[in-house]
Structures are given as C-alpha cells and as structure tokens.
Design a protein around this motif. Sequence first.
Motif, PDB file in Angstrom:
ATOM      1  N   ALA A   9       0.662  -1.583   0.037  1.00  0.00           N
ATOM      2  CA  ALA A   9       0.148   0.110   0.214  1.00  0.00           C
ATOM      3  C   ALA A   9       0.789   1.915  -0.425  1.00  0.00           C
ATOM      4  O   ALA A   9       1.871   0.926   0.059  1.00  0.00           O
ATOM      5  CB  ALA A   9      -1.293  -0.017   1.487  1.00  0.00           C
ATOM      6  N   ILE A  17      -8.861   2.505   0.541  1.00  0.00           N
ATOM      7  CA  ILE A  17      -9.243   2.059   2.381  1.00  0.00           C
ATOM      8  C   ILE A  17      -9.776   2.652   3.077  1.00  0.00           C
ATOM      9  O   ILE A  17     -10.002   1.875   4.000  1.00  0.00           O
ATOM     10  CB  ILE A  17      -7.308   2.088   2.370  1.00  0.00           C
ATOM     11  CG1 ILE A  17      -6.676   1.517   1.481  1.00  0.00           C
ATOM     12  CG2 ILE A  17      -6.942   1.308   4.165  1.00  0.00           C
ATOM     13  CD1 ILE A  17      -5.370   1.292   1.659  1.00  0.00           C
ATOM     14  N   ARG A  45      -2.623   5.849  11.416  1.00  0.00           N
ATOM     15  CA  ARG A  45      -2.788   4.538  11.269  1.00  0.00           C
ATOM     16  C   ARG A  45      -1.988   3.632  10.815  1.00  0.00           C
ATOM     17  O   ARG A  45      -1.210   3.101  10.928  1.00  0.00           O
ATOM     18  CB  ARG A  45      -4.124   4.309  11.069  1.00  0.00           C
ATOM     19  CG  ARG A  45      -5.313   4.106  12.464  1.00  0.00           C
ATOM     20  CD  ARG A  45      -6.167   3.291  12.283  1.00  0.00           C
ATOM     21  NE  ARG A  45      -7.039   4.282  13.710  1.00  0.00           N
ATOM     22  CZ  ARG A  45      -8.666   3.521  13.742  1.00  0.00           C
ATOM     23  NH1 ARG A  45      -9.257   2.178  12.594  1.00  0.00           N
ATOM     24  NH2 ARG A  45      -9.883   4.362  14.516  1.00  0.00           N
ATOM     25  N   TYR A  46      -1.702   4.384   9.583  1.00  0.00           N
ATOM     26  CA  TYR A  46      -1.363   3.560   8.233  1.00  0.00           C
ATOM     27  C   TYR A  46       0.192   3.881   8.527  1.00  0.00           C
ATOM     28  O   TYR A  46       1.125   3.516   8.558  1.00  0.00           O
ATOM     29  CB  TYR A  46      -1.675   4.138   6.628  1.00  0.00           C
ATOM     30  CG  TYR A  46      -0.429   4.131   5.864  1.00  0.00           C
ATOM     31  CD1 TYR A  46      -0.357   3.017   4.985  1.00  0.00           C
ATOM     32  CD2 TYR A  46       0.293   4.584   5.513  1.00  0.00           C
ATOM     33  CE1 TYR A  46       0.610   3.071   3.878  1.00  0.00           C
ATOM     34  CE2 TYR A  46       0.859   4.701   4.118  1.00  0.00           C
ATOM     35  CZ  TYR A  46       1.268   3.812   3.999  1.00  0.00           C
ATOM     36  OH  TYR A  46       1.972   3.357   2.844  1.00  0.00           O
ATOM     37  N   LEU A  49       2.258   1.910  11.626  1.00  0.00           N
ATOM     38  CA  LEU A  49       2.530   0.901  10.649  1.00  0.00           C
ATOM     39  C   LEU A  49       3.403   0.716  10.171  1.00  0.00           C
ATOM     40  O   LEU A  49       4.892  -0.111   9.980  1.00  0.00           O
ATOM     41  CB  LEU A  49       1.025  -0.355  10.071  1.00  0.00           C
ATOM     42  CG  LEU A  49      -0.382  -0.419  10.801  1.00  0.00           C
ATOM     43  CD1 LEU A  49      -1.268  -0.072  10.694  1.00  0.00           C
ATOM     44  CD2 LEU A  49       0.821  -1.090  12.008  1.00  0.00           C
ATOM     45  N   ALA A  50       3.632   1.678   8.704  1.00  0.00           N
ATOM     46  CA  ALA A  50       4.258   1.248   7.843  1.00  0.00           C
ATOM     47  C   ALA A  50       5.506   2.181   8.549  1.00  0.00           C
ATOM     48  O   ALA A  50       7.183   1.675   8.383  1.00  0.00           O
ATOM     49  CB  ALA A  50       4.659   2.632   6.654  1.00  0.00           C
ATOM     50  N   TYR A  56       1.405  -3.888   4.975  1.00  0.00           N
ATOM     51  CA  TYR A  56       0.532  -3.158   4.594  1.00  0.00           C
ATOM     52  C   TYR A  56       0.294  -3.330   3.528  1.00  0.00           C
ATOM     53  O   TYR A  56       1.124  -2.638   2.529  1.00  0.00           O
ATOM     54  CB  TYR A  56       0.908  -1.671   5.044  1.00  0.00           C
ATOM     55  CG  TYR A  56      -0.919  -1.218   5.713  1.00  0.00           C
ATOM     56  CD1 TYR A  56      -2.307  -0.987   4.179  1.00  0.00           C
ATOM     57  CD2 TYR A  56      -1.276  -0.345   6.436  1.00  0.00           C
ATOM     58  CE1 TYR A  56      -3.099  -0.407   4.347  1.00  0.00           C
ATOM     59  CE2 TYR A  56      -2.365   0.111   6.536  1.00  0.00           C
ATOM     60  CZ  TYR A  56      -3.172   0.084   6.101  1.00  0.00           C
ATOM     61  OH  TYR A  56      -4.535   0.548   6.377  1.00  0.00           O
ATOM     62  N   TYR A  68      -6.950  -4.159   1.448  1.00  0.00           N
ATOM     63  CA  TYR A  68      -6.100  -3.803   2.087  1.00  0.00           C
ATOM     64  C   TYR A  68      -6.059  -5.071   3.354  1.00  0.00           C
ATOM     65  O   TYR A  68      -7.432  -6.164   3.805  1.00  0.00           O
ATOM     66  CB  TYR A  68      -6.153  -2.999   2.049  1.00  0.00           C
ATOM     67  CG  TYR A  68      -7.293  -2.371   3.518  1.00  0.00           C
ATOM     68  CD1 TYR A  68      -6.745  -2.463   5.048  1.00  0.00           C
ATOM     69  CD2 TYR A  68      -8.337  -1.997   3.377  1.00  0.00           C
ATOM     70  CE1 TYR A  68      -7.101  -2.090   5.075  1.00  0.00           C
ATOM     71  CE2 TYR A  68      -9.149  -1.539   4.306  1.00  0.00           C
ATOM     72  CZ  TYR A  68      -8.739  -0.879   5.311  1.00  0.00           C
ATOM     73  OH  TYR A  68      -9.566  -0.725   6.363  1.00  0.00           O
ATOM     74  N   TYR A  70      -3.540  -5.795   6.445  1.00  0.00           N
ATOM     75  CA  TYR A  70      -2.024  -5.471   7.260  1.00  0.00           C
ATOM     76  C   TYR A  70      -1.820  -5.836   8.601  1.00  0.00           C
ATOM     77  O   TYR A  70      -2.428  -6.649   9.278  1.00  0.00           O
ATOM     78  CB  TYR A  70      -2.113  -3.975   7.280  1.00  0.00           C
ATOM     79  CG  TYR A  70      -2.810  -3.691   8.670  1.00  0.00           C
ATOM     80  CD1 TYR A  70      -3.108  -3.281   9.772  1.00  0.00           C
ATOM     81  CD2 TYR A  70      -4.021  -2.905   7.824  1.00  0.00           C
ATOM     82  CE1 TYR A  70      -3.854  -3.071  10.475  1.00  0.00           C
ATOM     83  CE2 TYR A  70      -5.137  -2.434   9.112  1.00  0.00           C
ATOM     84  CZ  TYR A  70      -5.595  -2.890  10.296  1.00  0.00           C
ATOM     85  OH  TYR A  70      -6.624  -2.406  11.028  1.00  0.00           O
ATOM     86  N   GLY A  72      -0.387  -6.022  12.541  1.00  0.00           N
ATOM     87  CA  GLY A  72       0.283  -4.711  13.585  1.00  0.00           C
ATOM     88  C   GLY A  72       0.800  -5.499  14.443  1.00  0.00           C
ATOM     89  O   GLY A  72       0.278  -6.448  14.403  1.00  0.00           O
ATOM     90  N   ASN A  86      -3.284  -9.700  13.062  1.00  0.00           N
ATOM     91  CA  ASN A  86      -3.433  -9.196  10.767  1.00  0.00           C
ATOM     92  C   ASN A  86      -4.688  -9.161  11.196  1.00  0.00           C
ATOM     93  O   ASN A  86      -6.036  -9.148  11.198  1.00  0.00           O
ATOM     94  CB  ASN A  86      -3.629 -10.347  10.002  1.00  0.00           C
ATOM     95  CG  ASN A  86      -4.441 -10.917  10.083  1.00  0.00           C
ATOM     96  OD1 ASN A  86      -5.779 -11.174   9.867  1.00  0.00           O
ATOM     97  ND2 ASN A  86      -4.055 -12.795  10.553  1.00  0.00           N
ATOM     98  N   LEU A 107       0.580 -11.641   3.492  1.00  0.00           N
ATOM     99  CA  LEU A 107       0.611 -11.215   4.581  1.00  0.00           C
ATOM    100  C   LEU A 107       1.439 -12.243   5.489  1.00  0.00           C
ATOM    101  O   LEU A 107       2.734 -11.587   6.570  1.00  0.00           O
ATOM    102  CB  LEU A 107      -0.227 -10.951   4.997  1.00  0.00           C
ATOM    103  CG  LEU A 107      -0.330  -9.662   6.453  1.00  0.00           C
ATOM    104  CD1 LEU A 107       0.228  -8.308   6.849  1.00  0.00           C
ATOM    105  CD2 LEU A 107      -2.014  -9.555   7.342  1.00  0.00           C
TER     106      LEU A 107
END
Length: 174
Positions: A9, A17, A45-46, A49-50, A56, A68, A70, A72, A86, A107
């Motif tokens: 992503a 998303i 939030r993205y 995580l990134a 993601y 999508y 991801y 975490g 997940n 993932l």
Amino acid sequence: MPELTIRAAVAADLPAITAIYEEAVLHGTATFEIEPPNLAEMTRRYEALASAGFPYFVAVDGDQVLGYAYAGSYRPRIAYRFTVENSIYLAPAAQRRGIGSRLLATLIESCAAKGFRQMVAVIGDSANAGSIAVHRNAGFEMVGTNPNVGFKFGRWLDTVSMQKALGDGGETLP
C-alpha cells in the motif's frame, strides 16, 4: 482487462482504504468501531504501521483498490514482539472472490520473512463464517471465542481468536 495485483500500500491508496473501512464500520461486524475514522485518522494509522516496519498490502484491479490487509503489533508489551495481529478488509463487490485469501497469503509470507513467529486473527463476530474460513484455509487454528464482548447494531457480538505459527513458530528461539 487488468489482472488482480497484490502490492504494498502507498499513501495514494488511503482514500480507497478509508472508504472500504467506512463500509465495514457502518454495515459490518468485522470491526467493533461504531464511527468510521476519517482519512486523516486512517493516514495516521497507516503511517504508524509503516514507520514501525509492519507490512500493509492492497489488492488492486487496474487502479481500483478492492481490499487491503496489514499486520500490526499483537500487544504493546515487549515480550509479544514476535507476534502480529492481522486485519483484512474487502470492498463488498470484492468479497467471495478469493481476494482475502490472496491478501492473507501475502501477509503471512511477508511477516514470516520479517522474523515474526506467530500471527493472531481476532475476528469480529463468531457468525463471520467467511473470515473464519479464509483463516482456517490458510492454516490458522481456532484458539477460542470470547462471547458477548462487543455490542453493535443492537446485539452482543463475540470475537473469535485464531492463530498460525510462522516459520519455526515456537519450536526455536528467535
């Protein structure tokens, strides 16, 4: 016609998303959020995580984001650092087409490559047969059910916990 692609992503995917998640919040029981977060919150939030190095992914058909997924942190305590949780969300038109399974497989592979040893799925609503089947088919085992822990749409909802070992799992030290 473009072919379905699973890729990392990027920030440009966040409006799509956000729309997919809004649909899930407003009409589904996979998430226990009641008010859909806006684009700014989904971006926060993205980015969290990134920046922490978590994977993601999006499933795209041409330039259309269909879903999508991801991973975490499972819990914030340091001892959980080798375990991820997940999340997978699909646009309604993308459901029941194998897209969730493809996102989950990507993932799992990414998390194993990063050295994570366990993946946990906390599935909202024990009646969510589709998500439970996707996880079971990917090798997750049922861990348990927490009955009546959420209240949404005027009814009590369970959560279902499923887990999959990644790589050596707990057989060797990290």
